[in-house]
Structure formats: structure tokens, C-alpha cells
Design a protein around this motif. Structure first.
Motif, PDB file in Angstrom:
ATOM      1  N   GLY A  55      -1.785   1.705 -36.535  1.00 45.64           N
ATOM      2  CA  GLY A  55      -0.460   1.762 -35.959  1.00 45.64           C
ATOM      3  C   GLY A  55      -0.324   0.974 -34.677  1.00 45.64           C
ATOM      4  O   GLY A  55       0.687   0.295 -34.450  1.00 45.64           O
ATOM      5  N   GLU A  56      -1.342   1.037 -33.819  1.00 42.66           N
ATOM      6  CA  GLU A  56      -1.262   0.377 -32.518  1.00 42.66           C
ATOM      7  C   GLU A  56      -1.299  -1.139 -32.656  1.00 42.66           C
ATOM      8  O   GLU A  56      -0.644  -1.850 -31.875  1.00 42.66           O
ATOM      9  N   TYR A  57      -2.055  -1.645 -33.606  1.00 36.99           N
ATOM     10  CA  TYR A  57      -2.192  -3.093 -33.788  1.00 36.99           C
ATOM     11  C   TYR A  57      -1.694  -3.496 -35.171  1.00 36.99           C
ATOM     12  O   TYR A  57      -2.359  -4.208 -35.930  1.00 36.99           O
ATOM     13  N   ALA A  58      -0.483  -3.028 -35.498  1.00 35.49           N
ATOM     14  CA  ALA A  58       0.109  -3.329 -36.800  1.00 35.49           C
ATOM     15  C   ALA A  58       0.425  -4.808 -36.958  1.00 35.49           C
ATOM     16  O   ALA A  58       0.571  -5.290 -38.086  1.00 35.49           O
ATOM     17  N   ALA A  72      -8.263  -4.109 -36.846  1.00 36.33           N
ATOM     18  CA  ALA A  72      -7.171  -3.819 -37.767  1.00 36.33           C
ATOM     19  C   ALA A  72      -7.638  -3.955 -39.220  1.00 36.33           C
ATOM     20  O   ALA A  72      -7.254  -3.157 -40.089  1.00 36.33           O
ATOM     21  N   ARG A  73      -8.470  -4.971 -39.502  1.00 37.59           N
ATOM     22  CA  ARG A  73      -8.999  -5.128 -40.855  1.00 37.59           C
ATOM     23  C   ARG A  73      -9.890  -3.954 -41.228  1.00 37.59           C
ATOM     24  O   ARG A  73      -9.823  -3.427 -42.352  1.00 37.59           O
ATOM     25  N   LEU A  74     -10.745  -3.530 -40.292  1.00 32.78           N
ATOM     26  CA  LEU A  74     -11.613  -2.388 -40.552  1.00 32.78           C
ATOM     27  C   LEU A  74     -10.795  -1.123 -40.782  1.00 32.78           C
ATOM     28  O   LEU A  74     -11.105  -0.319 -41.682  1.00 32.78           O
ATOM     29  N   ALA A  75      -9.761  -0.914 -39.978  1.00 33.13           N
ATOM     30  CA  ALA A  75      -8.917   0.268 -40.146  1.00 33.13           C
ATOM     31  C   ALA A  75      -8.271   0.284 -41.527  1.00 33.13           C
ATOM     32  O   ALA A  75      -8.206   1.326 -42.199  1.00 33.13           O
ATOM     33  N   ARG A  76      -7.798  -0.874 -41.981  1.00 27.56           N
ATOM     34  CA  ARG A  76      -7.188  -0.945 -43.311  1.00 27.56           C
ATOM     35  C   ARG A  76      -8.197  -0.605 -44.397  1.00 27.56           C
ATOM     36  O   ARG A  76      -7.898   0.150 -45.338  1.00 27.56           O
ATOM     37  N   ASP A  77      -9.450  -1.119 -44.275  1.00 31.15           N
ATOM     38  CA  ASP A  77     -10.477  -0.838 -45.285  1.00 31.15           C
ATOM     39  C   ASP A  77     -10.828   0.647 -45.322  1.00 31.15           C
ATOM     40  O   ASP A  77     -11.100   1.200 -46.405  1.00 31.15           O
ATOM     41  N   PHE A  88      -1.477  -7.207 -36.713  1.00 35.86           N
ATOM     42  CA  PHE A  88      -2.584  -7.916 -37.350  1.00 35.86           C
ATOM     43  C   PHE A  88      -2.749  -7.540 -38.824  1.00 35.86           C
ATOM     44  O   PHE A  88      -3.649  -8.059 -39.489  1.00 35.86           O
ATOM     45  N   ALA A  89      -1.906  -6.644 -39.336  1.00 32.48           N
ATOM     46  CA  ALA A  89      -2.003  -6.236 -40.742  1.00 32.48           C
ATOM     47  C   ALA A  89      -1.396  -7.316 -41.632  1.00 32.48           C
ATOM     48  O   ALA A  89      -0.391  -7.945 -41.291  1.00 32.48           O
ATOM     49  N   ARG A  90      -2.000  -7.508 -42.800  1.00 31.76           N
ATOM     50  CA  ARG A  90      -1.508  -8.516 -43.744  1.00 31.76           C
ATOM     51  C   ARG A  90      -0.375  -7.985 -44.605  1.00 31.76           C
ATOM     52  O   ARG A  90       0.576  -8.702 -44.902  1.00 31.76           O
ATOM     53  N   CYS A  91      -0.473  -6.750 -45.028  1.00 32.58           N
ATOM     54  CA  CYS A  91       0.551  -6.144 -45.884  1.00 32.58           C
ATOM     55  C   CYS A  91       0.895  -4.769 -45.316  1.00 32.58           C
ATOM     56  O   CYS A  91       0.095  -3.832 -45.420  1.00 32.58           O
ATOM     57  N   HIS A  92       2.070  -4.658 -44.718  1.00 34.26           N
ATOM     58  CA  HIS A  92       2.431  -3.408 -44.054  1.00 34.26           C
ATOM     59  C   HIS A  92       2.769  -2.309 -45.054  1.00 34.26           C
ATOM     60  O   HIS A  92       2.523  -1.122 -44.788  1.00 34.26           O
ATOM     61  N   VAL A  93       3.326  -2.690 -46.195  1.00 28.86           N
ATOM     62  CA  VAL A  93       3.628  -1.669 -47.197  1.00 28.86           C
ATOM     63  C   VAL A  93       2.337  -1.052 -47.740  1.00 28.86           C
ATOM     64  O   VAL A  93       2.248   0.167 -47.956  1.00 28.86           O
ATOM     65  N   GLU A  94       1.320  -1.864 -47.952  1.00 35.99           N
ATOM     66  CA  GLU A  94       0.024  -1.339 -48.391  1.00 35.99           C
ATOM     67  C   GLU A  94      -0.552  -0.376 -47.354  1.00 35.99           C
ATOM     68  O   GLU A  94      -1.129   0.660 -47.697  1.00 35.99           O
ATOM     69  N   LEU A  95      -0.366  -0.719 -46.093  1.00 35.03           N
ATOM     70  CA  LEU A  95      -0.857   0.147 -45.020  1.00 35.03           C
ATOM     71  C   LEU A  95      -0.104   1.473 -45.009  1.00 35.03           C
ATOM     72  O   LEU A  95      -0.700   2.539 -44.814  1.00 35.03           O
TER      73      LEU A  95
END
Length: 736
Positions: A476-479, A446-451, A481-488
Motif C-alpha cells: 500500500g505504501e509503495y503502490a 514492492a515486488r517482494l510484497a506482491r510475491d 511500483f506495482a505493475r498490476c494494481h488490480v492483481e494486488l
């Protein structure tokens, strides 16, 4: 011309017939010759070959052969007229006819059986040139199985003919007719005093043993004699190739040939023979440490040569070594390291292949870091090969070499960002596969996907479309684990996402839907304080503003997904103050709550209580040994006696007494200490130190591979090594 196009040529046409030289000049004048010019030349030659004059017919056959061989003109209609020249008393005419038949006929030529009688006469002729011409036709691609069967008796007699020239050609022809000729006749040529005949026979046996070496094991004494006595390097090379195929069938043979091969290696100056000796030692004599040391010394000479060809052969020879002899690579680690930057692309690839063969679970992160650093300074083609090799090693056999799955995730991200990476589809598949297999890797994924998603520069690279698609799916599948959903959501809905193809944008919209549902579900569980309510409102406003233009998109899939998401958002706004708001969010969250599985996978089987699974199955030999022995004994006793048993018994002294040899299933070992034998990991560590040009590979804290594996692929079972079959009775008579 006045002559008919279908009948024989007229007298004037015969008198003014063009020769082959005239035809070639005419075709070169219209270079490249057009189809019309070739058609006219072929029609002219077909008309001339119908003439009754043998000289005219021979010249026409010569021109038709040229047109067929060089320009692919179909001359099958003139096959019968070519056969008319075979019985000619003039040797030149006969030679041209045989040449034309060899190059223009095929096994399906209808008139080919008509040549059987003339071929039999020429094969039995006292004239060596005539018999040689017939042998060339029989050995060509034009000969059919029926023709070879009808002439097998004549060819067999020529194999042992007292005439050296015919014996040489008959030996070469027997390769094509090996299924019809008895080997006993060809075996006699191994003892011929004529070196050319021996060379021809050795070439035939070398080709035949490549398909199935077992029938030629009784000929080992004759091959050994040739290996010891021959002064012809090419014959010795062929014999070494034969022994490299026979030695695995009979372990005692390795001890017999070890000394002659080492003698050749010490005294020969020909690099081709030296390399073949090294190759045979590495592949068949890996239990003889003295021979291995000598071969490694010779390889050192190859690697230190200024000739790029010899350096390549040295690296190729090192790749043949078994894992127990990695100390040889350690001795040449500096040369292998320098070879990665060699100007010759073949040498670089061979060095890379050698390094990748030494990778273990312990040194995989270090070697990968060094190779990735080297790829930054390499040309695009070789950099792509390095990246592909690193990915293949890390994903080998369902990640069997990976001890830290988080490291694997970071490696995939680093590979995706490399400017020369060209395996986006494979990276996409691996990212999804790792997420489905390893639950502990999902936070890092999830961290890699965000980066990857927040980097706008990646959207302009068409080669990374598949990687970004996988990143959107992971987000989307592992939301959770995201820290900031609005940023995503901002990363998924950024304007530069319009550069992606429709398939990728559809995955982006689906990920937006999943992230929104998870965000609203979390806020509902937290009783929606003011801050959380403000974040939800920002997310809803962002989605409406970004997806509203897509409702009129020409891409039907994008339009459909955008309308679905916007419909859900508007329903939420309408039901926000109503009591059913929470139920709507829960219903949407339940739609995405199902656990996905690995494609074509199956659930891990739980070991029942009371069953102990062992990694070492060596006890099966003791349990099943008697049954295997009885089965092999019964099959051996029913085998018919060999027709060559008498000749094989004459060679029984070739092998030493049985007590002097190791057991048939025991690998021969010398008494040496291994000559500085070093473990595989230390050899690679020493190599790594030399590979670093700038910077050092960072030490990584290795974590144990997670024990929880969600799914496994079907059919991923370790293959047991095949059991060595017992030798047949004739071979056992010879060896024992």
C-alpha cells in the motif's frame, strides 16, 4: 506426648528421642513428605533442642539442619539453642553446632553477634580441628560483614600460621573476606613449601583477579615462579588464568611468559592444561607468531580427535583468534566445514559461530547462500539458529555489511519462506526499516510484497502473520511500483485472508485503500481512456463485493475500516460524472503523500562547506598527547606511596632491562613472516568451497550501496578504542 509443645521435652521424650536415621526413614515412608509431616517433625526437633542435656540438643540440631537443608523448613527460632552447643567440650557436639550454624544461619540472623566471642576463642585455640570448624563458619554464607570485621585479626594471623591445615583453610576463607584482609599476608602463602597452601592461595588470587587484576600485578614474579616450577596441572591452569588478566595491563609481561607457556604446551599430556595454554596464547600473545603456530598445531590435534569434547574445545579456541590470524582457520577449514553436520549440537553451534565471525561485506552473500542451503538439510532447531545467524549478520549495525540492498530484500524474502523460520517479528521490522532507509530498495520491496501476498499457501501459516502484515503495508505504501494494481487488490482481498488475525486484516484494508487511491490517481492523470476506465471499474466492484460482508463484522476495527473504504467508493461513484470528481481523488491522494521517517531517527546532517571529515583520527594523539601526559603525570605525582614498595623493589630483576622491551604502547612482534598469514577474505573463500555439499553458490553481481539514506538512528556512532591507562607509581617502580 505429654510434654508441652513450647517447653522443653519431658524425661520420657528424651529417653525415646528419635535419631536422624529414624527421621529419615519416617519421611521416606511418606515420600514425598507432606507439609503436615514436615511440620510435626520440625516441631518435635524444636522442642527437643530446648533440652538441657547436650546429647539431646545435638541430635535435635542435627535433625533441624537436615530439615532446613533438604526440605527448606524454617528453623530460625532455634538459632539461640544452636549457639548454646558451640562451647561444648565434646568435639562431636561442637562439630554439629558449627554445621547447623553454617547451613541454617544467615547474615541477618539476630543472634549471630553472640557467636563472636566463641569464634574468637576457637580461632585462637591450639586445637586444629576446633579452629578449622570456626574457619568454616566464617567462610560460609552465614557470616556477616560485622562478624568478619571483628574476627579479621585472628583470621589474618592464621593465614600465615605455621600449622599447614589452618593455613590452608584460612587462605580459602580469605576469599570471602578479601575486602577486610590485607593481601600481604596471603602473598606469603605463595612461597609456602606446602603444595596445598600454594594451591589455596592461587585459587583465591585467581578469583580476586577476575574482578580487578590491577592490584595483583606486583605479584607477577611469584606467579611466574609457580608457573615454571609447579608440577600440579590445576595450579598451572589457575596461574595461566591470572596471567591472561595481567598481561594486557603490562605488555612486557607477555614476552616474559611466552617461553614457559610454550614449554608447557610442548611437554604436557593433560588436555585441560594444553587448552588453557592455547587460550592464554590466543588472548594475550597474539603478537608472538611462534607461540601462535604452536597453539594452532595443538588445536589441530584437538579437532582431529575422536572425542567430541576435544573437538568442541578446538573450535572454541579458534574463535578466540584475532582477525589477523585467520590463516589458522584456513588451515582447518575442512574440519570447520564438517563440523556443521556433526552429530553433537554444541559442535555445530560452535562451528556456526566461528563461520559467522569471519563474515565480511564481500563474502556475506556467498556464505549466506551456503548456510541457507545447509539449513534445508538440518534439523528444525539448528536450522532456526542458522537462519537467525544469517539475519543478524546481514542486519548488523544498520546493515554495515550490505553492499547490495536489493540482495538484502531478496534474502529477507527467502528467510520468510523457509519452513523453519521463526523470527517473523524481526523480519517485519527489518522490511519496514529497509523501506524507510533506502529509497533505491523500494521497487524490489514492492515486488517482494506482491510475491508474498499472491501466495495463498502462506496465509495458512500463523508464524508468517507479521511478515504478511509488513508485505501488505509495503504494497500500500509503495503502490506506485506495482505493475498490476488490480492483481494486488485481488491478493489483498482474497477469501483466505480471513485466516489472518484482526491486526493483520486491518493493515490489509488500509493497503486496499492506498492502492485504490493510487490507481484512481494514475487513471485520472492518463485522462481515463476506455481500458483504464474498465480497470478502475473492476477494482471498485471487487472492493464492494469483498468489503460489504465486513461492515457487520464483530471486530470493530475491521468494521470501521471497511465502512470507510466503502464510503469512499460510493462517493466516487456518485461524483464520477460531476466536476468535483478529480478534486476528491486528489484530496485522498494528498492524505497519503507524506514521507514517513525511521522511528526515533533524525535527518542526515549536511556537512558545511570548508570542513573536511577524516576517517583516520590518529592525529589526535599528536594534538592531545601533551595534555594527556600532563594530566596523567599530575595524577601520578599526587598518589601516595605504596606500603609494599620495599617488597616490590625486591622483585625488580623479574623483568629484563628496559631497553630490551618494546615500548609500553607498542605490541610485541616476532621477526617471523607470520607463518603463511592469509587475508581474512581468502580464508573464508577457501572455507566456502568446503561447505558446499550439493550445488554451488551462485555468483551475484554486487552493486554499490545507495548513497541516499533517508534517515539514520540516533546514537549510531563508532566507539573509539579506550586508551591504555598509565601504570601506578608502585607498579612503575617495579617494572622500570
Amino acid at each position: 506426648m505429654a510434654g508441652s509443645s513450647s517447653g522443653p521435652p519431658s524425661l520420657m521424650e528424651t529417653l525415646f528421642q528419635r535419631s536422624l536415621e529414624d527421621l529419615i526413614k519416617a519421611l521416606r515412608a511418606d515420600s514425598p513428605p507432606s507439609a503436615a509431616v514436615l511440620a510435626r517433625a520440625a516441631a518435635e526437633a524444636r522442642r527437643e533442642i530446648r533440652a538441657s542435656d547436650p546429647s539431646t540438643k545435638a541430635v535435635a540440631a542435627q535433625k533441624l539442619t537436615f530439615l532446613c537443608a533438604l526440605h527448606g523448613v524454617d528453623v530460625s527460632s532455634s538459632a539461640f539453642h544452636v549457639l548454646e552447643l558451640l562451647p561444648s567440650p565434646f568435639f562431636l557436639h561442637k562439630k554439629l553446632a558449627y554445621l547447623a550454624a553454617s547451613l541454617t544461619f544467615s547474615p541477618s540472623t539476630p543472634v549471630l553477634p553472640l557467636a563472636t566471642h566463641q569464634l574468637r576463642k576457637d580461632l585462637s585455640s591450639p586445637s586444629d580441628p576446633a579452629a578449622a570448624l570456626a574457619l568454616e563458619l566464617v567462610a560460609s554464607a552465614a557470616a556477616s560483614a560485622d562478624l568478619a570485621r571483628d574476627l579479621s585479626a585472628e583470621i589474618s594471623s592464621l593465614v600465615s600460621s605455621p600449622r599447614p591445615r589452618l593455613r590452608l583453610k584460612a587462605s580459602a576463607a580469605s576469599l570471602r573476606l578479601s575486602s577486610l584482609l590485607p593481601v600481604d599476608r596471603l602473598f606469603l602463602n605463595l612461597r609456602s613449601p606446602d603444595p596445598r597452601t600454594v594451591s589455596s592461595a592461587i585459587n583465591v588470587f585467581c578469583e580476586l583477579s577476575a574482578a580487578d587484576p590491577k592490584p595483583y600485578l606486583p605479584l607477577a614474579p611469584d606467579f611466574f615462579r609457580i608457573l615454571v616450577d609447579s608440577t600440579n596441572n590445576w595450579i598451572s591452569i589457575k596461574v595461566l588464568k591470572i596471567f591472561s588478566r595481567l598481561a594486557p595491563l603490562e605488555p612486557r609481561l607477555a614476552r616474559r611468559i611466552a617461553d614457559p607457556i610454550c614449554d608447557h604446551l610442548r611437554r604436557c599430556s593433560a588436555k585441560s592444561l594444553a587448552f588453557e595454554c592455547v587460550r592464554t596464547i590466543f588472548t594475550c600473545l597474539d603478537g608472538f607468531d611462534g607461540a601462535i603456530k604452536l597453539a594452532v598445531e595443538k588445536i589441530g590435534e584437538f579437532l582431529g580427535s575422536e572425542d567430541a569434547n576435544l573437538r568442541f574445545l578446538g573450535l572454541a579456541a579458534l574463535s578466540l583468534l584475532r582477525p589477523i590470524h585467520l590463516w589458522a582457520v584456513e588451515e582447518n577449514r575442512e574440519v570447520v566445514a564438517r563440523s556443521l553436520a556433526d552429530a553433537d549440537g554444541n559442535i555445530r553451534r560452535e562451528a556456526l559461530r566461528l563461520i559467522m565471525a569471519m563474515i565480511t561485506a564481500e563474502n556475506l552473500p556467498s556464505i549466506s547462500a551456503i548456510l541457507l542451503d545447509h539449513a534445508q538439510r538440518s534439523d528444525p532447531d539448528f536450522a532456526g539458529e542458522i537462519l537467525a545467524a544469517v539475519m543478524a549478520a546481514s542486519c548488523r549495525n544498520s546493515y554495515e555489511l550490505v553492499l547490495d540492498v536489493d540482495w538484502l530484500v531478496s534474502l529477507l524474502g527467502e528467510l520468510a519462506r523457509h519452513p523453519h523460520f521463526a523470527m517473523a517479528e524481526e523480519a517485519e521490522r527489518r522490511l519496514v526499516d529497509v523501506a524507510l532507509r533506502f529509497t533505491d530498495a523500494r521497487p524490489e520491496l514492492a515486488r517482494l510484497a506482491r510475491d508474498l501476498l499472491i501466495d495463498p499457501s502462506l496465509l495458512g501459516n500463523p508464524a508468517l502473520t507479521e511478515v504478511l502484515t509488513a508485505a501488505a503495508w509495503l504494497a500500500g505504501e509503495y503502490a506506485e511500483f506495482a505493475r498490476c494494481h488490480v492483481e494486488l487488490l485481488e491478493a489483498l482481498l482474497q477469501p483466505r485472508a480471513a485466516l489472518l488475525p484482526v491486526r493483520a486484516r486491518a493493515v490489509y484494508l488500509q493497503a486496499v485503500f492506498k492502492v485504490l487511491v493510487f490507481l484512481l490517481g494514475c487513471r485520472r492523470q492518463d485522462d481515463e481512456d476506455e481500458d483504464d476506465d474498465g480497470e478502475s471499474n473492476r477494482a471498485l466492484a471487487l472492493i464492494e463485493a469483498s468489503l460489504d460482508p465486513l461492515t457487520e463484522s464483530r471486530a470493530v476495527e475491521l468494521q470501521d475500516r471497511a465502512r470507510n473504504v466503502l464510503g469512499f467508493v460510493r462517493s466516487l461513484k456518485e461524483a464520477r460524472a460531476a466536476p468535483g470528481y478529480g478534486g476528491l481523488v486528489d484530496f485522498a491522494a494528498a492524505a497519503f503523500s507524506a514521507e514517513l521517517v525511521v522511528p526515533a531517527g533524525s535527518v542526515v546532517v549536511v556537512v558545511p562547506d570548508g570542513i573536511l571529515l577524516r576517517d583516520d583520527l590518529s592525529e589526535l594523539d599528536a594534538i592531545l598527547g601533551s595534555e594527556v601526559l600532563e594530566a596523567s603525570s599530575s595524577s601520578s605525582s599526587s598518589a601516595p606511596p605504596s606500603s609494599g614498595a620495599e617488597r616490590r623493589r625486591e622483585q625488580e630483576l623479574f623483568y629484563l632491562p628496559k631497553d630490551d622491551f618494546p615500548a609500553a604502547r607498542e605490541a610485541p612482534r616476532s621477526d617471523g613472516d607470520g607463518g603463511g598469514h592469509v587475508g581474512g577474505s581468502s580464508a573464508v573463500d577457501a572455507l566456502i568451497e568446503k561447505l558446499v555439499v550439493t550445488g554451488t553458490a551462485g555468483k551475484m553481481k554486487m552493486k554499490a550501496r545507495p548513497a541516499v539514506v533517508v534517515k539514520l538512528d540516533e546514537g549510531e556512532k563508532k566507539k573509539s578504542s579506550p586508551r591504555r591507562s598509565r601504570p601506578s607509581p608502585p607498579v612503575r617502580d617495579l617494572l622500570l
